[in-house]
Design an enzyme around this catalytic site. Structure first.
Site, short mmCIF file in Angstrom:
data_model
loop_
_atom_site.label_atom_id
_atom_site.label_comp_id
_atom_site.label_asym_id
_atom_site.label_seq_id
_atom_site.Cartn_x
_atom_site.Cartn_y
_atom_site.Cartn_z
N ASN A 37 27.45 24.07 53.36
CA ASN A 37 28.60 23.46 52.69
C ASN A 37 29.10 24.29 51.50
O ASN A 37 29.95 23.84 50.75
CB ASN A 37 28.27 22.02 52.26
CG ASN A 37 27.10 21.96 51.31
OD1 ASN A 37 26.53 22.98 50.94
ND2 ASN A 37 26.73 20.76 50.91
N HIS A 38 28.57 25.49 51.31
CA HIS A 38 29.06 26.34 50.22
C HIS A 38 30.45 26.88 50.55
O HIS A 38 30.73 27.20 51.70
CB HIS A 38 28.08 27.49 49.98
CG HIS A 38 26.75 27.01 49.45
ND1 HIS A 38 25.61 27.76 49.47
CD2 HIS A 38 26.41 25.82 48.89
CE1 HIS A 38 24.62 27.07 48.94
NE2 HIS A 38 25.08 25.88 48.59
N HIS A 85 27.83 14.00 42.89
CA HIS A 85 27.97 15.46 43.01
C HIS A 85 28.90 15.88 44.13
O HIS A 85 29.16 17.07 44.30
CB HIS A 85 26.61 16.12 43.18
CG HIS A 85 26.14 16.24 44.61
ND1 HIS A 85 26.02 15.17 45.46
CD2 HIS A 85 25.77 17.32 45.34
CE1 HIS A 85 25.59 15.59 46.63
NE2 HIS A 85 25.43 16.87 46.60
#
Lengths: 139, 481
Positions: free
Chosen positions: B205-206, B403
């Site tokens: 997911n970066h 987050h």
């Protein structure tokens, strides 16, 4: 069947199989690489150049040995940009591994494995004497 | 099994499972969710994992979960545990393998219309400049000595070497460097893995996103943060890469072997821990600070590459890209709180939760101190992201907030339901440019696999853990692999 992918909301969970402990460890390694789609640079680039890497691991107990073995394989894979498909054991006890990994150069990775976890880790021998392990990887 | 009846409603946004629920709980468990979201969290094992978290020795007040919570390993993702330093533990397994995975936001003076004609070009240049680190792109191999300098100096070290501006470290959690880092606590395995990964994005997911500010919720605070409507900003999401993964692996293994010596029992082996105030605990903390510093350096180097791409597209006289803030969401930090009337030092373990300090807090940059810490919350790929601000009320959650969106569907199921190509097409049909070397891995990050970010942020906003400042929407998404 060498391994199967199990359901997990966010990470990668697999169940690996083996007729004995050494086959189980090898299949867990293959399952880890294949299910995260670590792909070798096939054919022309590496033809005739089989890669061999020494591996040595010591741990507290058998479940830890499986985790530490897979962590060591991931380390070697990342440092050397390699992927492994086979291991020949010189030694495999409940606490120690010594042997050689065989593989190819690594071409691409779909999802990097960040860690081999102890969460819901299981390794056991079944009634028919074959072995089975469940492992969760952080991806 | 945990049922709805086991929950006590504290408010519309906060639910509690009392300590009496399970014998080994040391404190109650508290979950920040709406009533609608509460139903969803019964569908995975995250609540069991939260109950396990409340059993950690030294945990104070509550085991907490944020609204983006989902199943992880040891702690659920979205978990927060404040553990008393004097008699509690430190758990690298709770922090997770991606030490200091976090967010950085760069702001420009441009409006969307100023960059629109060059957007495609900008996305291509950024993709070219920022390697994924999976064998493609730039190959710079640092020496172990250079790595040690980065582990000690973090983002600050790179700025001193010319890879950034003074403001980059001023506007960064911990000024981009935790000073309790000790390189002798980091294995050569970890250092080796770090040698060719400074300035790399990674996978999963970066991401990098070129975004625009779509909506401002608080004009006064937005002005302090330097945000305005239609402004172009760039968001970076990545962590400490292989070096951090190895530090976590090393210390989980070491601590596993020490649990007997310290007579510590935890409900899940992955929580492997030792007393915080032990020689081993302090070494683990020093090593994890090194990994955190590496992550800040990584995001700093990516910033440098993005600025290079930016200048190559818009010229040397282009608007500056100023670092608005940089904040971790997987980290262990020493903080102080008043607990039972006494100032108490705690090691706050945040696993998929963002620190959100209130106005006046000494650890936030002076220019933001009157309004509170900027909080950066990414949405799932192609959806909105948010800038929030820390509040005094956040103290009840040890100044922690959500987050991200949080997964709601497994990667496997996402892949069964949708192809990478379909996901890319649907984003493109919304006018979003997508740059990825391969479409494999894209389906797993499809927006349908995540909770709705607007609903998640609504919970932390209404619960008062942090307040909405701006909503950002993507113009271009750049993925590592």
């Amino acid at each position: 069947m060498k391994y199967e992918i199990l359901e997990h909301k966010a990470d990668l969970k697999i169940r690996a199989f083996g007729k004995d402990k050494s086959e189980l460890f090898e299949n867990a390694m293959i399952g880890m690489f294949e299910s995260a789609k670590y792909e070798p640079a096939f054919a022309e680039a590496t033809a005739g150049k089989e890669i061999k890497k020494e591996i040595k691991v010591s741990s507290l107990d058998l479940p830890s040995l499986l985790v530490d073995f897979l962590s060591e394989v991931l380390y070697l894979s990342e440092i050397n940009h390699e992927i492994y498909h086979q291991i020949q054991f010189r030694k495999l006890t409940n606490k120690n591994i010594e042997g050689n990994l065989f593989g190819e150069k690594l071409k691409t990775i779909e999802v990097i494995i960040k860690g081999v976890t102890y969460h819901s880790l299981d390794i056991h021998q079944k009634k028919d004497k074959s072995w089975e392990a469940t492992i969760l990887f952080d991806i | 099994m945990i049922f709805r009846k086991d929950f006590k409603k504290i408010s519309d946004w906060l639910w509690e499972i009392p300590k009496s629920f399970r014998q080994d709980m040391r404190v109650p468990a508290r979950v920040y969710v709406s009533e609608k979201m509460l139903e969803d969290i019964f569908r995975d094992r995250s609540l069991d994992q939260l109950i396990n978290l409340t059993c950690l020795p030294g945990i104070q007040k509550y085991g907490l979960a944020m609204p983006d919570m989902h199943e992880g390993y040891s702690s659920p993702i979205g978990g927060v545990a404040a553990i008393r330093i004097s008699d509690g533990i430190i758990s690298p397994g709770m922090q997770g393998y991606d030490v200091n995975c976090g967010m950085k936001l760069l702001r420009s003076d441009y409006l969307e219309k100023d960059i629109k004609p060059n957007l495609e070009n900008l996305a291509t240049e950024i993709q070219k400049e920022v390697p994924s680190g999976l064998g493609r792109g730039r190959q710079i191999k640092l020496s172990i000595e250079q790595i040690n300098k980065i582990l000690e100096g973090g983002a600050k070290r790179l700025v001193e070497q010319g890879y950034g501006e003074k403001e980059d470290v001023e506007n960064c959690e911990g000024n981009g460097r935790l000073d309790w880092a000790d390189t002798s606590a980091v294995s050569s395995y970890a250092k080796n893995r770090g040698r060719d990964q400074v300035g790399t994005l990674g996978s999963g997911n970066h991401f990098l996103e070129v975004q625009k500010v779509e909506e401002i919720f608080d004009a006064k605070i937005a002005e302090v943060f330097g945000l305005f409507r239609d402004q172009v900003v760039i968001m970076i999401h990545t962590g400490s890469r292989g070096l951090g993964h190895q530090v976590a692996t090393d210390y989980i293994k070491e601590f596993m072997g020490l649990m007997g010596k310290y007579k510590i029992q935890v409900p899940d082996r992955e929580f492997a821990c030792v007393p915080y105030d032990s020689p081993e605990g302090q070494r683990g903390l020093a090593a994890s600070a090194c990994a955190a510093n590496y992550a800040w350096a990584n995001r700093q180097m990516i910033t440098h590459f993005i600025r290079k791409a930016w200048k190559s597209v818009f010229g040397e006289k282009a608007s500056q890209l100023v670092a608005l803030y940089d904040v971790a969401h997987n980290i262990i930090k020493k903080e102080k709180y008043i607990i039972d009337g006494k100032e108490t030092g705690v090691a706050v373990h945040r696993k998929g939760a963002t620190r959100a300090f209130p106005p006046g807090h000494p650890e936030i940059p002076e220019k933001y101190r009157s309004v509170g810490q900027p909080v950066l919350i990414p949405g799932s790929m192609g959806t909105a992201s948010y800038v929030l601000v820390g509040t005094k009320k956040g103290e009840e959650a040890f100044y922690s907030t959500c987050h991200g969106a949080g997964r709601t569907m497994s990667r496997h199921e996402a892949m069964r339901r949708v192809s990478g190509q379909e996901v890319v097409k649907s984003l493109e049909s919304k006018g979003i440019i997508v740059k990825c070397w391969s479409q494999r891995g894209i389906a797993e990050e499809a927006p349908m696999a995540y909770k709705n970010i607007d609903e998640v942020v609504e919970v932390v906003h209404n619960a008062g853990l942090s307040k909405k400042v701006a909503r950002l929407v993507p113009l271009a998404v750049i993925k590592g692999e």
